[in-house]
Design an enzyme around this catalytic site. Structure first.
Site, short mmCIF file in Angstrom:
data_model
loop_
_atom_site.label_atom_id
_atom_site.label_comp_id
_atom_site.label_asym_id
_atom_site.label_seq_id
_atom_site.Cartn_x
_atom_site.Cartn_y
_atom_site.Cartn_z
N LEU A 90 0.85 -1.19 0.00
CA LEU A 90 0.00 0.00 0.00
C LEU A 90 0.88 1.24 0.00
O LEU A 90 1.55 1.54 0.99
CB LEU A 90 -0.92 -0.01 1.22
CG LEU A 90 -1.68 -1.34 1.48
CD1 LEU A 90 -2.60 -1.19 2.67
CD2 LEU A 90 -2.46 -1.76 0.23
N ALA A 91 0.91 1.94 -1.14
CA ALA A 91 1.85 3.06 -1.30
C ALA A 91 1.21 4.26 -1.98
O ALA A 91 1.86 4.97 -2.73
CB ALA A 91 3.07 2.59 -2.09
N ARG B 104 32.31 11.16 -12.03
CA ARG B 104 30.97 11.21 -12.60
C ARG B 104 30.62 9.86 -13.23
O ARG B 104 31.49 8.99 -13.38
CB ARG B 104 30.89 12.37 -13.58
CG ARG B 104 30.96 13.73 -12.91
CD ARG B 104 31.24 14.85 -13.88
NE ARG B 104 30.22 14.96 -14.91
CZ ARG B 104 30.33 15.74 -15.97
NH1 ARG B 104 31.42 16.50 -16.15
NH2 ARG B 104 29.36 15.79 -16.87
N ARG C 245 53.16 24.67 -29.16
CA ARG C 245 53.13 25.95 -28.44
C ARG C 245 54.05 26.91 -29.18
O ARG C 245 54.98 26.50 -29.88
CB ARG C 245 53.56 25.76 -26.99
CG ARG C 245 54.97 25.24 -26.83
CD ARG C 245 55.26 24.81 -25.41
NE ARG C 245 56.66 24.39 -25.25
CZ ARG C 245 57.10 23.63 -24.27
NH1 ARG C 245 56.27 23.18 -23.35
NH2 ARG C 245 58.37 23.31 -24.18
N ASP D 83 5.08 2.49 3.81
CA ASP D 83 5.82 3.45 4.65
C ASP D 83 6.24 2.84 5.99
O ASP D 83 6.39 3.54 6.98
CB ASP D 83 4.99 4.71 4.88
CG ASP D 83 3.65 4.42 5.56
OD1 ASP D 83 3.30 3.24 5.74
OD2 ASP D 83 2.95 5.39 5.92
N ASN E 70 36.49 17.64 -24.67
CA ASN E 70 35.71 16.56 -25.28
C ASN E 70 34.42 17.03 -25.93
O ASN E 70 33.71 16.23 -26.53
CB ASN E 70 35.38 15.49 -24.22
CG ASN E 70 34.70 16.08 -22.99
OD1 ASN E 70 35.07 17.15 -22.53
ND2 ASN E 70 33.72 15.38 -22.45
N GLU F 294 -8.39 0.65 18.03
CA GLU F 294 -7.62 1.88 18.17
C GLU F 294 -7.61 2.30 19.64
O GLU F 294 -8.49 1.92 20.43
CB GLU F 294 -8.21 2.99 17.31
CG GLU F 294 -8.16 2.72 15.82
CD GLU F 294 -6.75 2.49 15.31
OE1 GLU F 294 -5.84 3.25 15.72
OE2 GLU F 294 -6.55 1.55 14.53
N GLY G 171 -0.36 6.92 -0.39
CA GLY G 171 -0.54 8.10 0.44
C GLY G 171 0.32 9.29 0.06
O GLY G 171 1.40 9.14 -0.51
N ARG H 83 1.53 15.83 6.20
CA ARG H 83 2.32 16.45 7.27
C ARG H 83 3.82 16.42 6.98
O ARG H 83 4.60 17.06 7.68
CB ARG H 83 2.02 15.77 8.60
CG ARG H 83 0.67 16.20 9.20
CD ARG H 83 0.40 15.48 10.50
NE ARG H 83 -0.03 14.11 10.27
CZ ARG H 83 -0.22 13.21 11.25
NH1 ARG H 83 0.00 13.56 12.51
NH2 ARG H 83 -0.62 11.99 10.98
#
Length: 461
Positions: A9-10, A336, A443, A107, A389, A158, A12, A16
């Site tokens: 169950l995901a 990276r 150079r 959760d 590059n 509850e 929500g 808050r």
């Protein structure tokens, strides 16, 4: 587990939390809460898993496609309680072909596979219609209590519903259940929203089954944290601290040392070999692994990194790359994505490497940028080496063959190849290929203008 499936169950929002992200994608110890729960399903060998999405379902589905492509999803358009979420997964449940179904909260990241598998064995032994996963805690405030009659579960109540004789009950509901699939489908429509919030609660399924004299049992786990969740940022922090310490303790048992755990975060699933030392301020997250006898930190951040044995990574950020054995990196380096660093390579301070192969025993001592390059074995790149590059439209690769020597402040303008054993002179900008065994100098000759500086400074006196 044979003939088993799971619904997570995901859906929500987590109002808050004051976050723009779905609640279950908020991180606990470097990993989204939903990842913790999905890994429980995976490690419990659940055959099929369906995730009920809701708030910003596109973000949840993207996460699942990347990490758990074999999972299914069901959409809960309105979030009206846990029972309502299970309604949303009805098609999955009916077509799963399974005999038993596990329901988990997305959760509740501290649920564990050991608890799930033992609860399933308990569920099967008792031929139960439903088995509630519970925990006995010293302070049950705020949690639903398990009401038993003759040893069987009759209801989940509850705190505000308790009568005086029930105040001493310390067995709480974790929010996780095993159901016989036929049993839960048989009473799903009997769950009503006759409450002040007008929501459908999965806890009512337990009372309904008990009233029908079905066998409803409870498996009490030794893991006291299975019920812990987060409804605000303070609770999320507390949850992260518990998880962080739990993970560190696991690595300590496995022979990993921590000089000090300040700022140390290690994601679940990260593997670290014995004899490795983790220094303060280090985070190792994602699908990362660290070998034996390494030293990581201080102040290093590794995400989706594989590190070989005996390597030292000091004050470095590294992403989506492979690092060989006995490598020394740092301080103040940036790897990276797309790097493959060979054994015995040295990367010194203030070096950035991107999408590059560095062969064995190659050295990039300091103050360099090496991008989109294929560099051989035993190459020395002097201070201030840069690969150009990108021409503003396309990116090109630089190739440096074995045992080449790149002088300080050399610019390599890709596409360009430096042959085996070749040299570039300090201060050169190399735009053409350098043959093996040769020296490239690109150079202008030094010009001396006598007295120029004296004349310039004369007016300042």
């Amino acid at each position: 587990m044979v003939n088993s499936c799971a619904v997570v169950l995901a859906g929500g929002k987590g109002t808050r939390m004051r976050s723009e992200f779905p609640k279950t994608l908020l991180e606990v110890s470097g990993a989204p809460m939903l990842q913790w729960v999905m890994d429980v399903c995976k490690n419990s060998r659940i055959n099929k898993t369906c995730v009920v999405t809701g708030y910003k379902s596109d973000l949840v589905e993207k996460f699942l496609q990347e990490k758990y492509p074999d999972s299914s999803t069901a959409y809960q358009a309105e979030q009206k309680g846990t029972g309502h979420a299970l309604f949303a997964a009805r098609d999955f449940i009916e077509n799963s072909g399974c005999e038993d179904i596990l329901v988990l909260c997305g959760d509740s990241p501290l649920m564990d596979a050991d608890t799930v598998t033992k609860a399933y064995a308990f569920h099967m032994e008792r031929n139960a219609a439903a088995t509630v996963i519970t925990a006995k805690v010293e302070n049950p405030a705020g949690y639903g209590r398990i009401i038993r009659e003759d040893g069987m579960v009759s209801a989940i109540m509850e705190e505000k519903e308790l009568v005086r004789s029930q105040f001493g009950i310390c067995e709480i509901n974790s929010g996780a259940y095993w159901f016989k699939l036929k049993e839960i489908l048989g009473i799903l429509d009997e769950i009503k929203n006759n409450n002040t919030k007008g929501e459908y609660y999965l806890t009512d399924a337990i009372a309904i089954l008990a009233e029908k004299k079905r066998n409803v049992s409870a498996y009490s786990t030794e893991n006291k944290n299975v019920a812990l969740g987060a409804n605000n940022c303070e609770q999320l922090y507390d949850l992260s601290e518990i998880a962080r310490k739990m993970i560190i303790k696991k690595h300590l048992v496995n022979g990993v040392s921590f000089m000090c755990t300040d700022g140390v975060v290690i994601a679940p699933g990260v593997t670290i070999g014995s004899g490795t030392v983790i220094l303060p301020g280090t985070q190792i997250i994602g699908e990362s692994s660290v070998g034996y006898n390494c030293k990581i930190g201080p102040n290093s951040h590794l995400k989706n990194i594989k590190v070989g044995n005996g390597s030292i990574i000091n004050a470095t950020q590294a992403y989506e790359s492979n690092i060989g054995g006995n490598v020394k990196i740092g301080p103040f380096c940036h790897l990276r994505p797309g790097c493959n660093i060979g054994d015995n390579v040295k990367i010194g301070d203030f070096v950035e490497v991107k999408n590059t192969v560095l062969g064995e025993k190659t050295s990039v001592a300091h103050l360099s940028y090496i991008g989109d390059s294929d560099i051989g074995k035993g190459v020395n790149l002097g201070c201030g080496t840069f690969t150009a590059n990108y021409d503003g439209v396309k990116k090109f690769r630089t190739v440096i063959c074995d045992k080449a020597f790149i002088g300080c402040n050399t610019n390599l303008v890709a596409p360009v190849t430096v042959g085996e054993g070749a040299y570039t002179a300090a201060g050169s900008t190399i735009t053409g290929d350098v043959p093996a065994g040769s020296l490239a100098i690109e150079r202008n000759r030094q010009v001396i203008k006598s007295g120029w500086a004296d004349k310039k400074l004369k007016n300042k006196k």
